[in-house]
Enzyme design. Structure first.
Site, PDB file in Angstrom:
ATOM      1  N   GLU A 112     155.523  93.768  28.999  1.00  0.00           N
ATOM      2  CA  GLU A 112     154.063  93.566  29.035  1.00  0.00           C
ATOM      3  C   GLU A 112     153.359  94.797  29.597  1.00  0.00           C
ATOM      4  O   GLU A 112     152.236  95.114  29.200  1.00  0.00           O
ATOM      5  CB  GLU A 112     153.740  92.295  29.834  1.00  0.00           C
ATOM      6  CG  GLU A 112     154.082  91.054  29.019  1.00  0.00           C
ATOM      7  CD  GLU A 112     154.574  89.865  29.816  1.00  0.00           C
ATOM      8  OE1 GLU A 112     154.324  89.784  31.033  1.00  0.00           O
ATOM      9  OE2 GLU A 112     155.231  88.989  29.212  1.00  0.00           O
ATOM     10  N   SER A 127     162.840  83.898  27.484  1.00  0.00           N
ATOM     11  CA  SER A 127     162.867  82.444  27.277  1.00  0.00           C
ATOM     12  C   SER A 127     164.120  81.781  27.857  1.00  0.00           C
ATOM     13  O   SER A 127     164.693  80.876  27.246  1.00  0.00           O
ATOM     14  CB  SER A 127     162.712  82.112  25.788  1.00  0.00           C
ATOM     15  OG  SER A 127     161.461  82.589  25.324  1.00  0.00           O
ATOM     16  N   GLY A 141     158.580  84.922  26.385  1.00  0.00           N
ATOM     17  CA  GLY A 141     157.485  83.962  26.333  1.00  0.00           C
ATOM     18  C   GLY A 141     157.331  83.279  24.980  1.00  0.00           C
ATOM     19  O   GLY A 141     156.318  82.639  24.719  1.00  0.00           O
ATOM     20  N   LYS A 181     154.537  86.858  36.738  1.00  0.00           N
ATOM     21  CA  LYS A 181     153.459  87.489  35.956  1.00  0.00           C
ATOM     22  C   LYS A 181     152.113  87.266  36.658  1.00  0.00           C
ATOM     23  O   LYS A 181     152.066  87.276  37.879  1.00  0.00           O
ATOM     24  CB  LYS A 181     153.455  86.952  34.521  1.00  0.00           C
ATOM     25  CG  LYS A 181     154.852  86.966  33.896  1.00  0.00           C
ATOM     26  CD  LYS A 181     154.818  86.767  32.418  1.00  0.00           C
ATOM     27  CE  LYS A 181     156.226  86.519  31.897  1.00  0.00           C
ATOM     28  NZ  LYS A 181     156.389  86.895  30.515  1.00  0.00           N
ATOM     29  N   GLU A 232     165.434  92.914  27.739  1.00  0.00           N
ATOM     30  CA  GLU A 232     164.472  91.880  27.385  1.00  0.00           C
ATOM     31  C   GLU A 232     163.949  92.149  25.981  1.00  0.00           C
ATOM     32  O   GLU A 232     162.981  92.911  25.810  1.00  0.00           O
ATOM     33  CB  GLU A 232     163.300  91.896  28.375  1.00  0.00           C
ATOM     34  CG  GLU A 232     163.705  91.554  29.788  1.00  0.00           C
ATOM     35  CD  GLU A 232     162.537  90.921  30.525  1.00  0.00           C
ATOM     36  OE1 GLU A 232     162.711  89.782  30.976  1.00  0.00           O
ATOM     37  OE2 GLU A 232     161.475  91.521  30.616  1.00  0.00           O
ATOM     38  N   GLY A 287     160.742  84.436  33.271  1.00  0.00           N
ATOM     39  CA  GLY A 287     159.285  84.380  33.361  1.00  0.00           C
ATOM     40  C   GLY A 287     158.802  82.950  33.520  1.00  0.00           C
ATOM     41  O   GLY A 287     158.802  82.385  34.612  1.00  0.00           O
ATOM     42  N   HIS A 316     158.475  96.652  32.399  1.00  0.00           N
ATOM     43  CA  HIS A 316     158.465  95.334  31.744  1.00  0.00           C
ATOM     44  C   HIS A 316     157.703  95.458  30.421  1.00  0.00           C
ATOM     45  O   HIS A 316     156.730  96.210  30.318  1.00  0.00           O
ATOM     46  CB  HIS A 316     157.785  94.303  32.656  1.00  0.00           C
ATOM     47  CG  HIS A 316     157.898  92.907  32.125  1.00  0.00           C
ATOM     48  ND1 HIS A 316     157.068  92.433  31.135  1.00  0.00           N
ATOM     49  CD2 HIS A 316     158.754  91.907  32.420  1.00  0.00           C
ATOM     50  CE1 HIS A 316     157.405  91.188  30.847  1.00  0.00           C
ATOM     51  NE2 HIS A 316     158.426  90.838  31.619  1.00  0.00           N
ATOM     52  N   ASN A 360     159.942  86.198  37.552  1.00  0.00           N
ATOM     53  CA  ASN A 360     158.757  87.039  37.371  1.00  0.00           C
ATOM     54  C   ASN A 360     157.564  86.123  37.110  1.00  0.00           C
ATOM     55  O   ASN A 360     157.450  85.548  36.031  1.00  0.00           O
ATOM     56  CB  ASN A 360     158.997  87.985  36.180  1.00  0.00           C
ATOM     57  CG  ASN A 360     157.747  88.739  35.786  1.00  0.00           C
ATOM     58  OD1 ASN A 360     156.809  88.875  36.592  1.00  0.00           O
ATOM     59  ND2 ASN A 360     157.722  89.236  34.560  1.00  0.00           N
TER      60      ASN A 360
HETATM   61  C1  PEP Z   1     159.763  87.889  31.582  1.00  0.00           C
HETATM   62  O1  PEP Z   1     158.626  87.738  32.016  1.00  0.00           O
HETATM   63  O2  PEP Z   1     160.419  88.878  31.908  1.00  0.00           O
HETATM   64  C2  PEP Z   1     160.297  86.878  30.670  1.00  0.00           C
HETATM   65  C3  PEP Z   1     161.514  87.026  30.212  1.00  0.00           C
HETATM   66  O3  PEP Z   1     159.476  85.811  30.360  1.00  0.00           O
HETATM   67  P1  PEP Z   1     159.957  84.403  29.696  1.00  0.00           P
HETATM   68  O4  PEP Z   1     161.146  83.926  30.497  1.00  0.00           O
HETATM   69  O5  PEP Z   1     158.771  83.525  29.859  1.00  0.00           O
HETATM   70  O6  PEP Z   1     160.320  84.684  28.289  1.00  0.00           O
END
Ligand code: PEP
Length: 256
Positions: free
Chosen positions: A102, A218, A178, A17, A172, A239, A100, A15
């Site tokens: 966000e 992460s 993040g 973003k 998630e 992400g 998601h 992803n």
């Molecule tokens: C995501 O954007 O779904 C995500 C898990 O981000 P990250 O891997 O940066 O934590």
């Protein structure tokens, strides 16, 4: 319930973003295609809308699939700034994220929005990835399991086993996205078990057993293998580490 954990295909989705122009995205996608070794994992990348077309060109003929990060539930009309599921399908997407964290926390998507998005994606013949996960406050209050159960029920409750055939779910935890703080493999597996049991209650055991449940939060090359070792962890939503070909490829290869 029959154990299908060995037959569910591992799915890894990057992803991006709000990163990468069309030109940058095409270059990153070309690097991923060039470096991806054939394996068991199904790999997809989700660029921003403006990079979908150049990325589609860059991955054409490869095993990498195109995903979208979001969708609006209406098919067409006076919805300035919105992009519909049929438009995404016509742009070569086969996977679309719905809910998601966000989108939920920055843009205010509620459970009903997530359900409408998932339905629109299913109607357009694509795979929705319904994202669920608790905040740190909810986890500390002992509500993590209830939160994901309720989010899942709001998104797909009442849909039939056959309607849900293409569904994937992503767990998630908001506190892990993040932040560099990953759920331990045991925590991830425990929450994935809760999600699979909820799916069984909502749509039956066959639907629950075939649905891939991805972990996101992460994920990096050095923790991907441990997280994927859980019997109910069927893939990864990545992400930050998907923004470079080398770090994303490390994760894809750790996934088999
Ligand atoms: C995501 O954007 O779904 C995500 C898990 O981000 P990250 O891997 O940066 O934590």
């Amino acid at each position: 319930m029959p154990d299908q954990s060995s037959t569910r295909r591992t799915v890894v989705i990057g992803n991006w973003k709000m990163h990468k122009t069309g030109t940058e995205g095409a270059a990153l996608a070309a690097g991923i295609v060039a470096g991806l070794r054939p394996g068991r994992a199904e790999v997809a990348i989700a660029p921003p809308f403006t990079a979908l077309a150049p990325v589609a060109d860059a991955i054409r003929g490869s095993s990498v699939a195109l995903a979208a990060q979001d969708v609006f539930h209406e098919r067409e009309g006076a919805f300035t700034g919105a992009v519909s599921a049929p438009m995404l399908a016509a742009a070569s997407c086969s996977i679309v994220l719905a809910g998601h964290s966000e989108r939920r926390h920055v843009f205010g998507d509620g459970d009903e929005d997530v359900r409408r998005k998932a339905l629109a994606v299913l109607d357009a013949g694509m795979r929705p990835v319904v994202c669920v996960g608790e905040t740190l406050e909810q986890r500390d209050a002992g509500q993590a399991e209830n939160v994901v159960r309720e989010q899942l029920e709001a998104a797909v409750g009442g849909l039939s086993d056959s309607q849900l055939a293409p569904l994937a779910v992503a767990y998630e935890p908001v506190w892990a996205i993040g932040t560099g703080r990953t759920a331990t493999p045991d925590t991830a597996e425990a929450m994935h078990r809760v999600i699979r049991a909820s799916l069984a209650a909502l749509a039956g055991s066959e639907a629950a057993e075939r649905t891939p449940i991805l972990y996101g939060g992460s994920v990096k090359g050095d923790n991907a293998g441990a997280i994927l070792s859980g019997a109910n962890v069927d893939g990864l939503l990545v992400g930050g580490a998907s923004l470079r070909a080398d770090s994303f490829l490390d994760i894809c290869h750790a996934a088999g």
